[in-house]
Design a protein around this motif. Structure first.
Motif, PDB file in Angstrom:
ATOM      1  N   GLN A 192       0.593  -1.221   0.031  1.00 31.27           N
ATOM      2  CA  GLN A 192      -0.057  -0.093  -0.069  1.00 31.27           C
ATOM      3  C   GLN A 192       0.668   1.236   0.090  1.00 31.27           C
ATOM      4  OE1 GLN A 192       0.278  -2.233   2.413  1.00 31.27           O
ATOM      5  NE2 GLN A 192       0.774  -0.904   4.344  1.00 31.27           N
ATOM      6  N   VAL A 193       2.164   1.052   0.503  1.00 33.67           N
ATOM      7  CA  VAL A 193       3.030   2.161   0.255  1.00 33.67           C
ATOM      8  C   VAL A 193       3.466   2.655  -0.872  1.00 33.67           C
ATOM      9  CG1 VAL A 193       3.796   1.765   2.809  1.00 33.67           C
ATOM     10  CG2 VAL A 193       4.986   1.194   0.769  1.00 33.67           C
ATOM     11  N   PHE A 194       3.193   1.790  -2.119  1.00 31.81           N
ATOM     12  CA  PHE A 194       3.943   2.112  -3.428  1.00 31.81           C
ATOM     13  C   PHE A 194       2.675   2.583  -4.310  1.00 31.81           C
ATOM     14  CE2 PHE A 194       6.387  -1.168  -1.541  1.00 31.81           C
ATOM     15  CZ  PHE A 194       7.753  -0.537  -1.906  1.00 31.81           C
ATOM     16  N   PRO A 195       3.054   3.115  -5.302  1.00 28.89           N
ATOM     17  CA  PRO A 195       2.087   3.944  -6.076  1.00 28.89           C
ATOM     18  C   PRO A 195       0.981   2.867  -6.701  1.00 28.89           C
ATOM     19  CG  PRO A 195       4.238   4.485  -6.899  1.00 28.89           C
ATOM     20  CD  PRO A 195       4.564   3.618  -5.697  1.00 28.89           C
ATOM     21  N   MET A 196      -0.286   3.371  -7.205  1.00 28.99           N
ATOM     22  CA  MET A 196      -1.162   2.396  -7.373  1.00 28.99           C
ATOM     23  C   MET A 196      -0.889   1.536  -8.639  1.00 28.99           C
ATOM     24  SD  MET A 196      -3.903   1.321  -6.581  1.00 28.99           S
ATOM     25  CE  MET A 196      -4.366   2.343  -5.235  1.00 28.99           C
ATOM     26  N   VAL A 197      -0.031   2.103  -9.540  1.00 25.16           N
ATOM     27  CA  VAL A 197       0.324   1.386 -10.790  1.00 25.16           C
ATOM     28  C   VAL A 197       0.950  -0.046 -10.467  1.00 25.16           C
ATOM     29  CG1 VAL A 197       2.423   2.419 -11.278  1.00 25.16           C
ATOM     30  CG2 VAL A 197       1.287   1.238 -13.108  1.00 25.16           C
ATOM     31  N   LEU A 198       1.844  -0.016  -9.411  1.00 20.16           N
ATOM     32  CA  LEU A 198       2.585  -1.297  -9.130  1.00 20.16           C
ATOM     33  C   LEU A 198       1.629  -1.955  -8.132  1.00 20.16           C
ATOM     34  CD1 LEU A 198       6.005   0.686  -7.829  1.00 20.16           C
ATOM     35  CD2 LEU A 198       5.370  -0.640 -10.009  1.00 20.16           C
ATOM     36  N   GLN A 199       0.894  -1.382  -7.369  1.00 23.20           N
ATOM     37  CA  GLN A 199      -0.142  -2.535  -6.707  1.00 23.20           C
ATOM     38  C   GLN A 199      -1.184  -3.139  -7.659  1.00 23.20           C
ATOM     39  OE1 GLN A 199      -2.103  -0.549  -3.119  1.00 23.20           O
ATOM     40  NE2 GLN A 199      -0.725   1.018  -3.268  1.00 23.20           N
ATOM     41  N   LYS A 200      -1.602  -2.368  -8.615  1.00 23.99           N
ATOM     42  CA  LYS A 200      -2.339  -3.252  -9.549  1.00 23.99           C
ATOM     43  C   LYS A 200      -1.485  -4.400 -10.206  1.00 23.99           C
ATOM     44  CE  LYS A 200      -5.475   0.763 -10.547  1.00 23.99           C
ATOM     45  NZ  LYS A 200      -6.100   1.791 -11.500  1.00 23.99           N
ATOM     46  N   ALA A 201      -0.144  -3.854 -10.500  1.00 27.84           N
ATOM     47  CA  ALA A 201       0.375  -4.960 -11.464  1.00 27.84           C
ATOM     48  C   ALA A 201       0.485  -6.099 -10.494  1.00 27.84           C
ATOM     49  CB  ALA A 201       1.924  -4.443 -11.739  1.00 27.84           C
ATOM     50  N   ALA A 202       0.709  -5.928  -9.161  1.00 28.65           N
ATOM     51  CA  ALA A 202       0.815  -7.086  -8.257  1.00 28.65           C
ATOM     52  C   ALA A 202      -0.501  -7.838  -8.079  1.00 28.65           C
ATOM     53  CB  ALA A 202       1.199  -6.708  -6.779  1.00 28.65           C
ATOM     54  N   ILE A 203      -1.510  -7.140  -8.129  1.00 27.97           N
ATOM     55  CA  ILE A 203      -2.811  -7.794  -8.255  1.00 27.97           C
ATOM     56  C   ILE A 203      -3.208  -8.679  -9.520  1.00 27.97           C
ATOM     57  CG2 ILE A 203      -5.269  -7.374  -8.253  1.00 27.97           C
ATOM     58  CD1 ILE A 203      -4.745  -4.843  -6.430  1.00 27.97           C
ATOM     59  N   LEU A 204      -2.442  -8.200 -10.527  1.00 33.24           N
ATOM     60  CA  LEU A 204      -2.600  -8.915 -11.856  1.00 33.24           C
ATOM     61  C   LEU A 204      -1.570 -10.068 -12.195  1.00 33.24           C
ATOM     62  CD1 LEU A 204      -3.221  -5.753 -14.234  1.00 33.24           C
ATOM     63  CD2 LEU A 204      -5.075  -7.777 -13.510  1.00 33.24           C
ATOM     64  N   SER A 205      -0.982 -10.312 -10.889  1.00 29.82           N
ATOM     65  CA  SER A 205       0.136 -11.325 -10.917  1.00 29.82           C
ATOM     66  C   SER A 205       1.330 -10.992 -11.644  1.00 29.82           C
ATOM     67  CB  SER A 205      -0.320 -12.651 -11.473  1.00 29.82           C
ATOM     68  OG  SER A 205      -1.607 -13.055 -10.605  1.00 29.82           O
ATOM     69  N   PRO A 207       4.853  -9.789 -10.929  1.00 35.67           N
ATOM     70  CA  PRO A 207       5.644  -9.573  -9.788  1.00 35.67           C
ATOM     71  C   PRO A 207       6.766  -8.675  -9.790  1.00 35.67           C
ATOM     72  CG  PRO A 207       6.601 -11.092 -11.454  1.00 35.67           C
ATOM     73  CD  PRO A 207       5.376 -10.852 -12.148  1.00 35.67           C
ATOM     74  N   VAL A 208       6.029  -6.963  -9.697  1.00 38.44           N
ATOM     75  CA  VAL A 208       6.918  -6.166  -9.946  1.00 38.44           C
ATOM     76  C   VAL A 208       7.560  -5.912  -8.546  1.00 38.44           C
ATOM     77  CG1 VAL A 208       6.772  -3.783 -10.237  1.00 38.44           C
ATOM     78  CG2 VAL A 208       5.460  -5.149 -11.707  1.00 38.44           C
ATOM     79  N   LEU A 209       6.605  -5.985  -7.415  1.00 36.70           N
ATOM     80  CA  LEU A 209       7.080  -5.743  -6.331  1.00 36.70           C
ATOM     81  C   LEU A 209       8.052  -6.760  -5.621  1.00 36.70           C
ATOM     82  CD1 LEU A 209       3.894  -4.154  -4.538  1.00 36.70           C
ATOM     83  CD2 LEU A 209       6.043  -2.854  -5.434  1.00 36.70           C
ATOM     84  N   ALA A 210       7.887  -8.147  -6.372  1.00 36.02           N
ATOM     85  CA  ALA A 210       8.525  -9.028  -5.910  1.00 36.02           C
ATOM     86  C   ALA A 210      10.195  -9.025  -6.376  1.00 36.02           C
ATOM     87  CB  ALA A 210       8.026 -10.458  -6.217  1.00 36.02           C
ATOM     88  N   MET A 211      10.395  -8.364  -7.531  1.00 38.64           N
ATOM     89  CA  MET A 211      11.618  -8.216  -8.255  1.00 38.64           C
ATOM     90  C   MET A 211      12.686  -7.922  -7.205  1.00 38.64           C
ATOM     91  SD  MET A 211      11.102  -9.293 -11.164  1.00 38.64           S
ATOM     92  CE  MET A 211      12.891  -9.098 -11.634  1.00 38.64           C
ATOM     93  N   PRO A 212      12.702  -6.843  -6.407  1.00 36.10           N
ATOM     94  CA  PRO A 212      13.828  -6.454  -5.390  1.00 36.10           C
ATOM     95  C   PRO A 212      14.113  -7.766  -4.655  1.00 36.10           C
ATOM     96  CG  PRO A 212      12.276  -4.703  -5.420  1.00 36.10           C
ATOM     97  CD  PRO A 212      11.567  -5.960  -6.223  1.00 36.10           C
ATOM     98  N   VAL A 213      13.231  -8.320  -4.194  1.00 34.51           N
ATOM     99  CA  VAL A 213      13.355  -9.660  -3.212  1.00 34.51           C
ATOM    100  C   VAL A 213      14.361 -10.729  -4.025  1.00 34.51           C
ATOM    101  CG1 VAL A 213      12.385 -11.356  -1.878  1.00 34.51           C
ATOM    102  CG2 VAL A 213      11.180  -8.951  -2.066  1.00 34.51           C
ATOM    103  N   LEU A 214      13.918 -10.980  -5.439  1.00 36.09           N
ATOM    104  CA  LEU A 214      14.339 -11.969  -6.151  1.00 36.09           C
ATOM    105  C   LEU A 214      15.954 -11.581  -6.567  1.00 36.09           C
ATOM    106  CD1 LEU A 214      11.540 -12.840  -8.560  1.00 36.09           C
ATOM    107  CD2 LEU A 214      12.327 -14.254  -6.661  1.00 36.09           C
TER     108      LEU A 214
END
Length: 247
Positions: A192-205, A207-214
């Motif tokens: 929720q702390v990231f821009p909505m476009v990144l949140q929507k991408a995560a909802i659509l599976s 893995p934008v937000l997962a990339m830094p972890v990987l």
């Protein structure tokens, strides 16, 4: 008011720590930037993990098992950062009371995690405010991870310390795992702390937000393979104690 101030400090130091961790991860190992950024990461993550565990413990608006889960993430981050830093501050082939204290700490964490899992399996009190509890298997995983880490500590203590590439490897993977946990909490635990476009991408599976972890995992594996299983291993053995002690 106090809780708000602590939370703000947690966010501030967490941001500083993650930036410093990224700088240490991407910079040349043993270089001045790597050492300085690593020291900043060490100090900030010790404070952030302690504060995070405390905040999770006192919050009343989240499921009890979720609070315990968050506390354990903080505990493991604290332990990983501390033992990694101790590894490079020791002389080659040396160990002391700090390593024994770390072993006792992680063994206590293993017992605590296992106790939580067994208690949750025998009752339904892990749920709070109508929210679902954390899966019991999570706490069993934490217990197993703690035992694995304890075995590494026992191995080091029995040997009387480590040196060369093994010393760097222990430092490297423990720092990377601490960074992995911290980045995972930020990017995947608080989308929720990231821009909505990144949140929507995560909802659509996507893995934008997962990339830094990987990326952290990939880099950790890359450095460990290069350090332990390539020709650079021999060179690392020769310079490890000289370079890493400069931190």
């Amino acid at each position: 008011m106090i809780i708000s101030a602590i939370s703000n400090l947690h966010i501030l130091l967490g941001t500083v720590g993650l930036l410093a961790g990224a700088a240490a991860l991407f910079s040349a190992k043993g270089a001045k930037l790597h050492r300085k950024a690593g020291n900043v990461f060490f100090v900030s993550m010790l404070i952030v993990s302690a504060i995070g565990s405390y905040i999770a413990y006192i919050k009343s608006d989240i499921p009890f098992s979720t609070a315990l889960f968050t506390c354990l993430l903080g505990v493991f981050t604290f332990y990983l950062v501390a033992t990694s830093w101790i590894t490079v501050k020791r002389r080659a082939g040396e160990r002391g009371l700090a390593e024994i204290a770390g072993l006792l700490f992680i063994l206590a964490t293993a017992i605590f995690s296992l106790t939580i899992g067994v208690d949750a399996a025998m009752s339904d009190t892990a749920s709070k405010n109508g929210a679902p509890p954390m899966p019991i298997e999570v706490f069993y995983f934490f217990a197993g991870l703690a035992v694995f880490l304890a075995l590494g500590d026992i191995w080091l203590i029995v040997r009387g310390g480590i040196s060369g590439s093994q010393r760097i490897a222990r430092h490297l993977w423990r720092m990377c795992m601490a960074l992995f946990i911290s980045v995972g909490i930020l990017f995947m635990g608080n989308p929720q702390v990231f821009p909505m476009v990144l949140q929507k991408a995560a909802i659509l599976s996507i893995p934008v937000l997962a990339m830094p972890v990987l990326i952290i995992l990939v880099l950790m594996v890359y450095w460990l393979i290069k350090l332990l299983f390539t020709k650079s291993r021999k060179k690392s053995k020769q310079v490890a104690d000289e370079v890493i002690s400069l931190g």
